[in-house]
Design an enzyme around this catalytic site. Structure first.
Site, PDB file in Angstrom:
ATOM      1  N   GLY A   1       0.813  -1.216   0.000  1.00 14.14           N
ATOM      2  CA  GLY A   1       0.000   0.000   0.000  1.00 14.14           C
ATOM      3  C   GLY A   1       0.844   1.262   0.000  1.00 14.14           C
ATOM      4  N   THR A   2       0.174   2.362  -0.247  1.00 13.28           N
ATOM      5  CA  THR A   2       0.846   3.663  -0.354  1.00 13.28           C
ATOM      6  C   THR A   2       1.640   4.011   0.890  1.00 13.28           C
ATOM      7  OG1 THR A   2      -0.876   4.483  -1.848  1.00 13.28           O
ATOM      8  CG2 THR A   2       0.439   6.139  -0.708  1.00 13.28           C
ATOM      9  N   ILE A   3       1.147   3.611   2.069  1.00 15.79           N
ATOM     10  CA  ILE A   3       1.762   4.019   3.321  1.00 15.79           C
ATOM     11  C   ILE A   3       3.251   3.677   3.393  1.00 15.79           C
ATOM     12  CG2 ILE A   3       1.133   1.899   4.537  1.00 15.79           C
ATOM     13  CD1 ILE A   3       0.522   3.670   6.985  1.00 15.79           C
ATOM     14  N   GLY A   4       3.673   2.583   2.762  1.00 15.09           N
ATOM     15  CA  GLY A   4       5.068   2.171   2.821  1.00 15.09           C
ATOM     16  C   GLY A   4       5.799   2.282   1.499  1.00 15.09           C
TER      17      GLY A   4
END
Length: 286
Positions: A11-14
């Site tokens: 996901g975008t978070i990492g």
């Protein structure tokens, strides 16, 4: 010592920058969490290999997540992309025991951008280490009830809401999702023919049907017949509103009275994601 399990799905978070744009960054979330954990808390890490964009999430991945949660005694933090976050949150809310502490965390911008990722992870940690229970979602610095989470904006930080669900249906704790049943999501549109609707209903093992507003349906006998015949042959049809908030109130308007007598199931305030998950669970158990 308390042990927090991190399940890093991607996901975008990492993500990290590359010449082609943002790509998953191995160990990015883990490194951030290790620096943020309080004394007396250890981190147990399970990383999907390869890390995946949430557009590629499948029911088999929900089963894997549920197994990883159930095999760990302590709190669990799951990092996840935003596109199918509502589906995964709904899925886990139905099969994980309510006394467990599980938070799915997502962000619209990656760590290191001084945006929403750091705040959301901090909120997730605070919740998980506080001793509170339940399946929750951490986004934009908020903790939301997982059962009714849905994405309402494709770019804004405040991209998610959680639609309140009255009283929750019994959980299928310990259940898993079948990978064979095909559940469809169909949207009622002006001018849709009975023939077209009948053909679409014939493609699935269960259907979430999104109708208008508080529960109106066209006064078209061909459309009603298509639904009634599908239900009569055993197709589960779960009805939800095309509106995000408010849910359904059959009988409020005359338009749709015959439709509501066709044997469909009223999804009430359910989101599309929650209705989909409940149909898939039912089909998996059949």
């Amino acid at each position: 010592m308390q042990i927090l399990r991190l399940i890093d799905t991607g996901g975008t978070i990492g993500m990290v920058p590359s010449e082609q744009g943002l790509v998953p960054g191995a160990g990015v979330v883990e490194q951030h969490l290790r620096a943020a954990l309080p004394q007396g808390t250890a981190l147990d890490v399970v990383t999907f290999d390869p890390l995946i964009d949430s557009a590629n999430i499948r029911p088999a991945d929900w089963n894997r997540l549920a197994d990883l949660i159930d095999e760990h005694d302590g709190p669990v933090l799951i990092t996840h992309g935003t596109d199918t976050l509502g589906f995964s949150a709904a899925a886990l809310s139905q099969v994980i025991a309510p006394e467990r502490a599980v938070v799915l965390c997502a962000a619209m911008q990656p760590l290191g951008q001084n945006a929403d990722a750091e705040e959301s992870l901090a909120q997730a940690l605070e919740y998980l280490l506080s001793g509170r229970a339940g399946v929750r979602v951490a986004v934009n610095g908020q903790i939301l009830e997982a059962e009714g989470v849905t994405k309402t904006d494709s770019h804004a930080r405040a991209a998610f809401v959680s639609v309140p669900q009255a009283p929750p249906a019994p959980r299928a704790t310990g259940a898993r999702f079948g990978t064979g049943p095909q559940i469809g999501v169909l949207t009622l549109t002006p001018g849709l023919s009975g023939q077209a609707l009948a053909a679409l209903l014939g493609c699935f093992d269960g259907v979430v049907l999104r109708i208008y507003g508080a529960g109106t349906f066209p006064e078209d006998p061909a459309l009603v017949t298509a639904v009634a015949e599908a239900v009569a042959r055993g197709l589960p049809v779960r009805v939800v509103s095309q509106c995000v908030q408010g849910g359904l109130a059959p009988g409020l308007y005359a338009a749709g009275a015959s439709f509501w007598q066709s044997g469909v199931t009223n999804g009430g305030t359910e989101t599309v994601e929650l209705a989909f998950v409940r149909l898939l669970l039912a089909a998996s158990a059949a």
